[in-house]
Design a protein around this motif. Sequence first.
Motif, mmCIF file in Angstrom:
data_model
loop_
_atom_site.group_PDB
_atom_site.id
_atom_site.type_symbol
_atom_site.label_atom_id
_atom_site.label_comp_id
_atom_site.label_asym_id
_atom_site.label_seq_id
_atom_site.Cartn_x
_atom_site.Cartn_y
_atom_site.Cartn_z
ATOM 1 N N VAL A 357 -4.176 -13.758 -1.413
ATOM 2 C CA VAL A 357 -4.352 -12.382 -1.886
ATOM 3 C C VAL A 357 -3.747 -12.236 -3.263
ATOM 4 N N THR A 358 -4.485 -11.557 -4.139
ATOM 5 C CA THR A 358 -3.885 -11.189 -5.414
ATOM 6 C C THR A 358 -4.131 -9.691 -5.597
ATOM 7 N N ASN A 359 -3.057 -8.980 -5.871
ATOM 8 C CA ASN A 359 -3.154 -7.527 -5.934
ATOM 9 C C ASN A 359 -2.117 -6.982 -6.894
ATOM 10 N N PRO A 360 -2.575 -6.523 -8.066
ATOM 11 C CA PRO A 360 -1.599 -6.010 -9.040
ATOM 12 C C PRO A 360 -0.865 -4.771 -8.532
ATOM 13 N N GLY A 361 -1.486 -4.043 -7.629
ATOM 14 C CA GLY A 361 -0.857 -2.823 -7.155
ATOM 15 C C GLY A 361 -0.002 -3.042 -5.937
ATOM 16 N N ARG A 362 0.436 -4.295 -5.757
ATOM 17 C CA ARG A 362 1.086 -4.654 -4.500
ATOM 18 C C ARG A 362 2.367 -3.870 -4.236
ATOM 19 N N LEU A 363 3.140 -3.654 -5.283
ATOM 20 C CA LEU A 363 4.453 -3.061 -5.045
ATOM 21 C C LEU A 363 4.421 -1.549 -4.918
ATOM 22 N N LEU A 364 3.299 -0.940 -5.356
ATOM 23 C CA LEU A 364 3.269 0.526 -5.346
ATOM 24 C C LEU A 364 3.507 1.138 -3.962
ATOM 25 N N PRO A 365 2.886 0.607 -2.903
ATOM 26 C CA PRO A 365 3.150 1.221 -1.594
ATOM 27 C C PRO A 365 4.625 1.180 -1.225
ATOM 28 N N TYR A 366 5.326 0.119 -1.605
ATOM 29 C CA TYR A 366 6.748 0.043 -1.287
ATOM 30 C C TYR A 366 7.509 1.176 -1.975
ATOM 31 N N ILE A 367 7.262 1.307 -3.285
ATOM 32 C CA ILE A 367 7.979 2.328 -4.053
ATOM 33 C C ILE A 367 7.639 3.715 -3.529
ATOM 34 N N SER A 368 6.355 3.956 -3.354
ATOM 35 C CA SER A 368 5.949 5.294 -2.954
ATOM 36 C C SER A 368 6.448 5.623 -1.563
ATOM 37 N N SER A 369 6.414 4.643 -0.650
ATOM 38 C CA SER A 369 6.900 4.909 0.701
ATOM 39 C C SER A 369 8.373 5.262 0.678
ATOM 40 N N LEU A 370 9.122 4.550 -0.127
ATOM 41 C CA LEU A 370 10.547 4.844 -0.250
ATOM 42 C C LEU A 370 10.741 6.266 -0.734
ATOM 43 N N MET A 371 9.911 6.662 -1.702
ATOM 44 C CA MET A 371 10.035 8.015 -2.238
ATOM 45 C C MET A 371 9.696 9.055 -1.181
ATOM 46 N N VAL A 372 8.612 8.836 -0.468
ATOM 47 C CA VAL A 372 8.207 9.825 0.535
ATOM 48 C C VAL A 372 9.259 9.913 1.631
ATOM 49 N N PHE A 373 9.707 8.746 2.092
ATOM 50 C CA PHE A 373 10.734 8.721 3.134
ATOM 51 C C PHE A 373 11.992 9.432 2.666
ATOM 52 N N GLY A 374 12.468 9.045 1.477
ATOM 53 C CA GLY A 374 13.683 9.661 0.954
ATOM 54 C C GLY A 374 13.522 11.158 0.790
#
Lengths: 394, 668, 209
Positions: A357-374
């Motif tokens: 898999v190659t996905n430039p947007g890979r890290l965005l879900p991590y960051i955004s999830s952290l933001m939503v959770f926080g």
Amino acid sequence: MSPAPGETPPPKTTPKWKQTRARIARHRFVKAALHPAITLTGLFMLLLLVFFGTLYQADHGLYEAQRIFFGYIIWVKGVIPFPGSSTVLWVLTLQLVLFMLVQLPLVWKKFGLWVVHGGLVLLLVGGFITQMMAVESQLTLAEGQTGQTTTSYDKWELVAFTTQGDTNTVTAYADDDLKPGAVLHLNEYKSRLTVKTYYGNAAAFTSMATGGVMPYLNASRIASMEPRKPEKESPANAPGVIATLHTEGQEDRDILLYGLERNPLALTLGGERVFLQLRRRNYPLDFSITLRDFIRTLHPGTETPKSFESDVTLNHHGASRDLKIWMNNPLRHEGYTFFQASFSMDQTGEFSTFAVVTNPGRLLPYISSLMVFGGMLLHFMIHFLGYVRRTART
Amino acid sequence: MKTLLHLFALTVLFSFGLSAPAYAGLDDEPAEAESLGLGGEFTLLPVDVGRPAKGLALEGSDKALDGFAKMAVLHDGRVKPVETMARHVLVQWSGRDNLKGRSALSVFAAIVFAPETTGDLPIFRIDNPEVAEAIGMKPVKNRLYTYRQIEPGLERLQRLAGVADTVKEEQRSIVEKELLRTFGNVANFLNLTRSTQFAIPSINLVVLLPETRAALDLPKGPTYSFWEMMERAPRIAVILDGLAQNAPPTPMENEIIRISRSMFVQSQSGSTSFLLVLPEPGREGAWRSPAEVVAQAEMLQKLNGEISSLAKMAASYREGDAAAFDAAATAFNGAIAGLAAAEIGRTNIGLEVFKNRLDPLFKATVLFWISLFVGFLYFLFRRRWVYLSTWILSGAGLALLTLDIVARIIIMRRPPVTSLFETFPFVAAVSIAVALFLERRSRQGVALLSATMLGTLLLTIASRYAADGDTKQMLVAVLNSNFWLSTHVITITVGYAACALSGAIAHIRLARAAWNPVQTPELKTSLREIDRMIYGTLAFGLLFSFIGTVLGGIWADQSWGRFWGWDPKENGALLIVLWCAIILHAKHWGVIRETGIAACAVIGAIIVSLAWQGVNLLNVGLHSYGFTSGAALKLFAYVGAEVLFLLAMWGLTALRKRKLSGKLTANS
Amino acid sequence: MIKPISTVFSLCALVSLPAIMTACNAEPEPRRYREIVTLGENSNLQGNPRAAMTWSLPQGWTVQPEGDPMRLTGFWAPDPELVAKGEADPKPADVSIVQLEGDAGGLEANVTRWLGQIKVQGSFAQQAIAEAVPVTFASGQKGIVVDFTGFLSGDLTQTESIVGAIVTVGETTVFVKAMGGRERLQRLKPQLIRFCESLSVGADAKETP
């Protein structure tokens, strides 16, 4: 300085930009755009789409369900339009951005909500990027084999290539471009292909069915094709294309290429020996992976697999590294991630299959999830504390 | 020294066995238990072994069989106590973990040590009467059949099962599946009956002449077990050695020759059984059955002591000697603990046996059923003692439930909630704990009643899943424990729990409001309190469901490279998040008020049940690893019931309003 | 004051218009790249680039879809008699092309392997090799065609037999094996030999007509 008795305190001045923001928020277009009805209807539509899409998926496969429910418009029973997930998500995203721009109160009490909704926007953006730019493919290696090219699961390409030694020089047109009337230029071979027909999934019949007549140039004696409904498992689709080949100095010929053919069509174009083929998309890598050993461990006394591991060597520009890839432990290199996906074993040896898999947007879900959770945690803590304080008083 | 002699004796015996043709004209090859062309593995159950077992004296007491219960056996990829295997096996065959009050352990012990007595036990459940008829049996009302009933049609069963096996799994009919299942069960049963074959008297080893008995110093017969003869191998060897080359053998010598040939045949025919209780010294994960060890001289030498203990166990079981049985079992278990110290160290046999016997899940279910009933009583007669009783019952139920979950974690050495079954006790525990916490603050009885409702419903469903067999199964590789996976599953189930609790409280709220459409100030305050509870739990449900969904995405990204794949279970979690978000936003904008929120919470419970159970019934995607037939119907029934409930509440409100307004107009 | 909103909207419209236009009318752009060919590995592996193999397909033969990872290609070869009559063959012979590294264990080992597949008992490998006919691929490589239809299988229920070619191609061995009913194979043998003679493997592959 407290005001003298009898005097009204000087009004607190709101900054100019806040006033403008408030005024924009009051504009009737903006108010209409931010109306709760849109949000609630949008969310509810999304709910319905996910629900029915899941049911559809059970019978028709993920690829088809995604194609239908994730598009922009769904034609129910062919005549009634219903927005697809893409439309709904676009509308909700735009509304959310507008909401944050002009309406969400800029007070500390609502800070949690700011973080939540900011994170949501990021999540949606990340989803969009993944949709547009992520590429999933696979690489299967036998023990001892080295691979430098990954292959797509269900995306195809029409290729024209020449071979020198162990290298193919390839010109590839994606299956999305194979629409009737499309012109595929092959200038390096002084030719062009004009697509006449393309089927996403087809069955092919040999010349026996047409009594020995070969209406198209084809490497496997295929004389005709019939379209078929898309397979439930999209990798099982077998596409076919019929195109007119025009080469400088030669008569136009019609060629037929079918996805399940083992061998390409060999022709002489512009003085070179060129191979034409409809095959799954290949993605060449800058580096190579050699499978040294594949190990499968079973739970003792059963046939249930406990773990799969592959010992590989990564060769990049002359430097090699020995690494292990196993379930839940992928290899990440140069933006590619190799996951242990599956394997097969037969008399000739063991084969390990990696999902790549190659996905430039890979890290965005991590960051955004952290933001939503926080953000949610923040917001609920503020309110929960209030509830606890209230009930403690009773 | 003794083992060397045994080896020597065995070799001598074998060589005589091989040279059997030289003695042609003597007794024919002893008739083996006939195999009905079922292949070498299938020898049928002997009716009589010549020396009846008094082991039935041990039948009723699990205490006497305790040593056997705690024996370690490798089954389904895990080292577990024999008792767990016994329960699992009996549930698989008959659907119940006991046979008319006789414990699974007792039945299992009989199958292993005195198989000839088990032919008439009704342990095979055949649900489909067509299958019973196909094998030539008359269908029985309680659908339980004995081995002897099935035996005459066994060959036909094998043939039909073979045909059913050629059909692809998804396309098999119910009858075909049942045929395969039944055949598998009977084959497993026969397999287990051969577990200690070497220690059970065999009609092939019958000694008729008193001289032979004296020469070999045999106890009272007339039949003997392979092992008993093996212990006398040196003596047999001596006698065989002394055979005069040219003179015909004496009757006694003839008998000894016959015995030695029978022994040879028997030693060659013992194949493996599923009772893998003997670990191979030095190799982890390689456990052998007694028959395997007996058949291989090298392994027999290493494990001679253990085999002896097993033989002693069989002998004392058959004689009804509880003390000797226990001593032999203890000796055996001690030896095994030494041999496979590492593997045994990773188990918790004592805890597992304790948990099996205590059956905390079942007891908790019962407690919650009672507490539900008592809780309803409280709403009719507001008495303090009724309130307290409900509290105590629920609390005790929760304690047992927690014990079950914790014990499971310790025994399986993995985080909770790793299989579909495990979600139920966990969701129940979380929602009940939160409900009791809320009850402490509000003391209205509403949260308490919801706790009892949830406990009853969820644990009853859990017990249905438990009927599937061993609920402690090993996982396929992709589900191996992993930080993201564990946290994902736990948070999602907490999310389910919160939404379920919200729905449960909402039911009570709706009923209350429907019954009293005219609201007194006390009712208003009380309802406000309840509405806050519903809203609060819903908010937590949103929070945890969202986190759980995201963690699931992270796990998916770490494991196979994409955060979101529209897998049905992912979609189910998304539906819950969307629905909670819709409710909260709708409340914020005043689109729905208290009653509406409560109704939406009930719908939320429906969505949770669909996400939780329904996706598995779609049988597609990465999450289809838990499945129970008939569940689809029950799920639809549940959804239908909820819809009816909502309609009923709506109708009740209207009726009550009319009734009360009628009263008012009458009074004015 | 409120003009910014309508300005924003018109901007969006302006931007989207060319985007839509480019999406519609653009001629497809190709991707150009180089890939390393894997030759000689016995794994089909869904499109791993391989050097081309071409042939002339005899009348009535059909290409099998991808499936067995061990084979390079497979065909169904119907009985020539039925093809001549225009009838369909319910049990065509299965022709497979497999390429293995090196000498794959040697000629005799592979002939023995094939004999084992049709359950012929006894060691007839030497005899089969001795009776074999030579064959040459169109690309020049030479090999032999073994015919087992004269050997009876020990299991009398076994009616299948094999006729196959074993040819050395560079550092590999190519096996063209036809498996099916005995009489059918006998009638198929000339077609099979002609097929082998039309086979082109490696850089010398000739253009398909």
